[in-house]
Design a protein around this motif. Structure first.
Motif, short mmCIF file in Angstrom:
data_model
loop_
_atom_site.label_atom_id
_atom_site.label_comp_id
_atom_site.label_asym_id
_atom_site.label_seq_id
_atom_site.Cartn_x
_atom_site.Cartn_y
_atom_site.Cartn_z
N HIS A 514 0.79 -1.23 0.00
CA HIS A 514 0.00 0.00 0.00
C HIS A 514 0.83 1.28 0.00
O HIS A 514 0.30 2.35 -0.30
N LEU A 515 2.10 1.19 0.36
CA LEU A 515 2.89 2.40 0.57
C LEU A 515 3.70 2.78 -0.67
O LEU A 515 4.14 1.92 -1.43
N TYR A 516 3.92 4.10 -0.80
CA TYR A 516 4.68 4.64 -1.91
C TYR A 516 6.13 4.91 -1.51
O TYR A 516 6.95 5.30 -2.34
N THR A 517 6.41 4.75 -0.25
CA THR A 517 7.76 4.98 0.28
C THR A 517 8.19 3.72 1.03
O THR A 517 7.35 2.99 1.56
N PRO A 518 9.50 3.47 1.08
CA PRO A 518 9.96 2.21 1.70
C PRO A 518 9.74 2.17 3.20
O PRO A 518 9.80 3.19 3.88
N ILE A 519 9.47 0.99 3.70
CA ILE A 519 9.44 0.77 5.14
C ILE A 519 10.88 0.67 5.62
O ILE A 519 11.72 0.05 4.95
N PRO A 520 11.21 1.31 6.75
CA PRO A 520 12.60 1.27 7.22
C PRO A 520 13.15 -0.15 7.25
O PRO A 520 12.51 -1.08 7.75
N GLY A 521 14.34 -0.30 6.65
CA GLY A 521 14.97 -1.61 6.58
C GLY A 521 14.67 -2.35 5.29
O GLY A 521 15.27 -3.40 5.03
N GLN A 522 13.73 -1.85 4.48
CA GLN A 522 13.36 -2.54 3.24
C GLN A 522 13.61 -1.64 2.02
O GLN A 522 12.95 -1.77 1.01
N GLU A 523 14.55 -0.70 2.13
CA GLU A 523 14.80 0.26 1.06
C GLU A 523 15.23 -0.43 -0.23
O GLU A 523 14.80 -0.05 -1.33
N ASP A 524 16.09 -1.43 -0.15
CA ASP A 524 16.57 -2.09 -1.36
C ASP A 524 15.43 -2.77 -2.11
O ASP A 524 15.34 -2.70 -3.35
N ALA A 525 14.56 -3.44 -1.37
CA ALA A 525 13.43 -4.10 -2.03
C ALA A 525 12.51 -3.07 -2.68
O ALA A 525 11.97 -3.29 -3.77
N PHE A 526 12.34 -1.92 -2.03
CA PHE A 526 11.48 -0.87 -2.59
C PHE A 526 12.08 -0.31 -3.88
O PHE A 526 11.39 -0.13 -4.88
N ASN A 527 13.38 -0.04 -3.86
CA ASN A 527 14.03 0.52 -5.04
C ASN A 527 13.94 -0.43 -6.22
O ASN A 527 13.91 -0.02 -7.38
N ALA A 528 13.90 -1.73 -5.95
CA ALA A 528 13.77 -2.70 -7.04
C ALA A 528 12.42 -2.60 -7.72
O ALA A 528 12.26 -3.03 -8.88
N LEU A 529 11.42 -2.01 -7.03
CA LEU A 529 10.10 -1.86 -7.62
C LEU A 529 10.04 -0.70 -8.61
O LEU A 529 9.11 -0.61 -9.41
N LEU A 530 11.03 0.18 -8.57
CA LEU A 530 10.98 1.39 -9.39
C LEU A 530 11.61 1.19 -10.75
O LEU A 530 12.23 2.08 -11.30
N THR A 531 11.48 0.01 -11.31
CA THR A 531 11.96 -0.22 -12.67
C THR A 531 10.94 0.36 -13.65
O THR A 531 9.75 0.46 -13.33
N PRO A 532 11.38 0.75 -14.85
CA PRO A 532 10.42 1.29 -15.82
C PRO A 532 9.26 0.35 -16.10
O PRO A 532 8.13 0.78 -16.28
N GLU A 533 9.56 -0.96 -16.10
CA GLU A 533 8.49 -1.90 -16.42
C GLU A 533 7.36 -1.83 -15.38
O GLU A 533 6.18 -1.90 -15.71
N ASN A 534 7.77 -1.80 -14.13
CA ASN A 534 6.76 -1.78 -13.07
C ASN A 534 6.20 -0.38 -12.85
O ASN A 534 5.02 -0.18 -12.69
N PHE A 535 7.11 0.59 -12.86
CA PHE A 535 6.69 1.94 -12.48
C PHE A 535 5.79 2.59 -13.52
O PHE A 535 4.86 3.30 -13.19
N LEU A 536 6.07 2.37 -14.79
CA LEU A 536 5.35 3.07 -15.84
C LEU A 536 4.05 2.38 -16.26
O LEU A 536 3.40 2.83 -17.18
N LEU A 537 3.72 1.30 -15.61
CA LEU A 537 2.49 0.62 -16.00
C LEU A 537 1.28 1.49 -15.64
O LEU A 537 1.13 1.95 -14.52
N GLY A 538 0.41 1.70 -16.63
CA GLY A 538 -0.83 2.43 -16.40
C GLY A 538 -1.96 1.66 -17.02
O GLY A 538 -1.90 0.43 -17.13
N ASN A 539 -2.98 2.33 -17.45
CA ASN A 539 -4.07 1.64 -18.12
C ASN A 539 -3.57 1.03 -19.43
O ASN A 539 -3.05 1.74 -20.29
N ASN A 540 -3.73 -0.26 -19.59
CA ASN A 540 -3.24 -0.98 -20.77
C ASN A 540 -1.75 -0.78 -20.98
O ASN A 540 -1.26 -0.73 -22.12
N GLY A 541 -1.02 -0.61 -19.89
CA GLY A 541 0.43 -0.46 -19.99
C GLY A 541 0.88 0.92 -20.41
O GLY A 541 2.07 1.12 -20.66
#
Length: 812
Positions: A514-541
């Motif tokens: 649910h969060l848009y910012t990393p939970i303390p201690g999980q920064e690396d896992a959060f940064n891995a979510l910010l790939t173009p493939e995942n981040f730029l997905l919108g309606n119909n990609g």
């Protein structure tokens, strides 16, 4: 006991404010009384040009030291000041100051003594508004006039307030147009149905709001049947403005200026991120029988709630700024026996508090009155204003000018404005779009070149010739006056809205994602979510775009031209205790307005944002409207007062307007009012000496409205491409070009005529405490008949048009 205590207090006060005197000083003792031989307690007694001053005691007595060669000045509120040089006088009588009763009030096509008024007419003390740093005049009147409502005008720089007299704005609820009062400035009537500018504001309201208080001599508000002197357009009351003229003496140059700051008085307190999450969970899980609730995905988890304790993305606090405002005015005035002149120029500037918000305005006014011959005068006045306003172009959420404030205020505190430098949609726990407000990005719009700019300019020219028959014993008091006034109002509004992208995260942080910012201690896992493939997905990609999905440029322009001519004969004369006044005027006016609107899509940013800087696939639209009408009026008024006690006034106005069919051109609007100054009666003065002034007054009359579309009574035609006559119901059938119905697509009504508003009023005016405290009490009853309204019932499509407006409405 109280009597002696009061005497002691006044004696002590006199001692404390008196200074030691020299041996040559005279000790002057006397008593101050009114015309009824009643002692005046608390009257100020002083020796001019010295510090010797005292006050009268409970019995009106005083004692003061007077240096040789000096005089004594005695003053008291509500009484005329008396200067004493003969110190053998032991009793000084102060006469009541009747200046307020002798004050002249503007009442429409002339003036009257305040003591002779029989209608509900209020005046504004201009000293109360002179130094207020408001950007529009209407806002300055809030709370100053009984029965005058003021709404809006304080939200944004350059925003105009709206005025209503005795609740006339309630008429909007039943579809009556033009609920604002009729505005009359220096005798020129601004048509209350001519609209200018983006949003098509009342031209009279614009002219009134743009006035600078430093230009104004007086403002009168006609609330009852006294407004019948303006007949067919006065049903919602009348506001009369008279601007300044020069005063006898050498030229006087004046300057006034003010600086200030604009800020919020308070701000709604919003939930912090943590409490928002808790309440969201409570609401979401409030139905214990729900079988579709996914407690991990639909509810905020414990680790997420704990992380939200430290999140606080308060976007309104981030972007809110204190605004700066300034106002400057420079004027010159003077007069001789032959020439009277006045000139003024003023500047007002106000910054906003959110983003690109600013308003500035220039006002100018110059006038001269010249005595060509002893009984022949001429006058010329030129005035106007120019203003520029810039506001944010908030496309998401429509045209609501307060939308940006509310979206920033209610933005959930745990959602950042951007992630990794890209703007984020505030999709919340569900990560899905509910409405377009979630795709609003203040930062993106403020930095993408979007704008909305308004420019308005108004020019007014007033000329007049006046001949006075004062040379004749028989015709003394008679004046003839011819006046011509011209008003030109222009407005231009430009808008540019850019296409912008906004993103959402298909995967987010936290055990419930649910969060848009990393939970303390999980920064690396959060940064891995910010790939173009995942981040730029919108309606119909694809990325999400703003409301229309394309940028646009629009412009609307309007112009209103009005002129008014009057030939007026007025007569005012005193015959002993008989005061007689009469007026007759012929008035002719014509007005026209034009409005042009155009918009294009996908303009080239380097093409100057013009309509020719678009591609071949650009969509575009344009609208052009024009309206015109004319009026002819005959106005008559008779006033009579006997011994300043018994007052009578009769008004009659007959109006004709080309907005109606020829058989309904004319409307007649009479009014009668009576007054009795009871305090002038001998028996009243004898038995009721605690009331200084008491007047009873009543009025009854008819006013009107002409709030109908121009030429709606006659059938007009226009070419309508690819839409031919089709039988049946539906608007998507085409059968070639044809001639369409009139521009409003309404049926015609040649029987339409004026609205009629019957007005009754009863008032009491009285003063007490030696005219230091005054009361005005009014009770009124209005009943509107023959109101021109549209039928709300649906009309079958086979009719081919909507219903015409008909005179069937009524309201009490």
């Amino acid at each position: 006991m109280k009597h002696y205590i009061a005497k002691l207090c006044f004696a002590l006060l006199a001692i404390m404010i008196s200074l030691p005197a020299s041996a040559d000083d005279l000790l002057y003792q006397a008593t101050v009384v009114d015309a009824n031989d009643e002692p005046l307690m608390g009257a100020t007694v002083k020796v001019p040009d010295t510090q010797n001053v005292t006050v009268t005691d409970l019995d009106g007595k005083f004692s003061i030291k007077v240096p040789q060669g000096k005089s004594v000045e005695i003053s008291y509120i509500g009484f005329k000041t008396v200067t004493v040089t003969d110190f053998s006088q032991k009793t000084i009588v102060l006469d009541e100051d009747t200046q307020n009763l002798d004050e002249v009030v503007v009442v429409g096509y002339g003036t009257q003594k305040k003591a002779h008024l029989t209608g509900a007419i209020s005046t504004v003390n201009m000293d109360d508004v002179q130094d207020l740093a408001n950007g529009n005049l209407a806002s300055s009147l809030s709370g100053l006039v009984n029965g005058l409502g003021v709404s809006g005008g304080e939200g944004r720089p350059g925003e105009a307030a709206r005025l209503s007299i005795r609740g006339s704005d309630r008429l909007a609820s039943i579809g009556v147009a033009a609920q604002e009062p009729l505005f009359v400035i220096d005798g020129f009537i601004y048509p209350n149905d001519v609209r200018i500018g983006q949003g098509q504001q009342n031209s009279g309201s614009v002219a009134f709001n743009n006035l600078d208080p430093s230009e104004i001599e007086s403002i009168s508000v006609l609330k009852d049947a006294a407004a019948a002197v303006y007949g067919a357009r006065a049903a919602n009351g009348v506001i009369l403005v008279t601007t300044k003229r020069g005063k006898i003496g050498e030229p006087v140059i004046s300057y006034s200026g003010s600086f200030g700051f604009t800020d919020e008085v308070s701000r709604p307190k919003m939930l912090n991120a943590y409490n928002y999450g808790r309440i969201y969970n409570i609401v979401k899980a409030s139905d214990p029988l729900s079988t579709t609730l996914d407690r991990q995905k639909d509810l905020l988890q414990a680790d997420e709630l704990n992380a939200m304790r430290s999140l606080n993305y308060d976007l309104l606090d981030k972007y809110w700024e204190t605004g700066f405002t300034q106002k400057h005015s420079v004027g010159v005035n003077g007069a001789t026996e032959k020439v009277n002149y006045f000139a003024n120029i003023s500047y007002f500037d106000q910054e906003g508090n959110l983003g690109k918000l600013e308003y500035d305005r220039w006002n100018y006014r110059a006038g001269v009155d010249v005595t060509l011959k002893k009984w022949f005068k001429a006058s010329l006045q030129v005035s106007g204003d120019y203003s520029k306003k810039e506001t944010p172009n908030v496309k998401v959420g429509g045209t609501d000018t307060e939308k940006d404030y509310r979206l920033l205020l209610t933005h959930p505190r745990y959602i950042p404005e951007s992630v990794n430098g890209l703007p984020i949609a505030a999709y919340g726990p569900t990560n899905s779009k509910v409405n377009g407000d979630q795709e609003y990005s203040f930062y993106t719009l403020q930095n993408s070149g979007d704008f909305k700019r308004d420019n308005t300019s108004n020019l007014n020219i007033n000329t007049a010739l006046e001949y006075d028959f004062g040379w004749s014993k028989i015709l003394n008091g008679l004046k003839l006056r011819f006046s011509y006034a011209k008003s030109i109002n222009n407005s231009k509004n430009n808008q540019y809205g850019s296409q912008y992208k906004i993103y959402y995260m298909s995967e987010r942080a936290g055990s419930g994602s649910h969060l848009y910012t990393p939970i303390p201690g999980q920064e690396d896992a959060f940064n891995a979510l910010l790939t173009p493939e995942n981040f730029l997905l919108g309606n119909n990609g694809a990325p999400i775009y703003n409301g229309s999905g394309s940028s646009y440029v629009s412009r609307d322009m309007s112009r209103a031209d009005n002129y008014q001519m009057n030939l007026t004969a007025s007569y005012n004369r005193q015959f002993g205790e008989h005061s007689v006044g009469a007026l007759f005027s012929i008035e002719k006016s014509e007005f026209e307005s034009e409005y042009l609107f155009g918009t294009v899509s996908d303009p080239l940013s380097f093409g100057g944002l013009q309509s020719n800087s678009v591609g071949a696939n650009s969509s575009n639209s344009a609208q052009f409207f024009r309206s015109e009408a004319g009026t002819l009026s005959y106005i008559g008024r008779v006033n009579y007062a006997y011994a300043d006690k018994y007052l009578f006034e009769f008004l009659l106005r007959s109006d004709a307007s080309t907005k109606f069919a020829p058989k309904n051109y004319w409307g007649t609007f009479p009014s009668v009012s009576l007054g009795w100054v009871m305090s002038q009666e001998d028996w009243f003065r004898k038995y009721v000496n605690w009331i200084d002034y008491l007047k009873l007054r009543g009025s009854l009359g008819i006013t009107g409205r002409d709030n109908t579309e121009y030429w709606q009574w006659i059938q007009t035609y226009g070419a309508d491409k690819d839409k031919g006559p089709v039988f049946g119901i539906g608007s998507n059938q085409f059968s070639g070009s044809h001639l369409a119905l009139n521009k409003n697509n309404q049926a015609i009504n040649p029987d339409a005529h004026w609205d009629k508003s019957y007005k009754s009023n009863f008032g009491i005016d009285f003063n007490v405490l030696h005219n230091r405290l005054s009361f005005n009490i009014d009770g009124y009853y209005n009943w509107d008949r023959d109101m021109l309204l549209s039928y709300t019932a649906s009309v079958p499509g086979t009719v081919g048009s909507s219903s015409a407006k008909t005179n069937f409405g009524k309201m009490d």
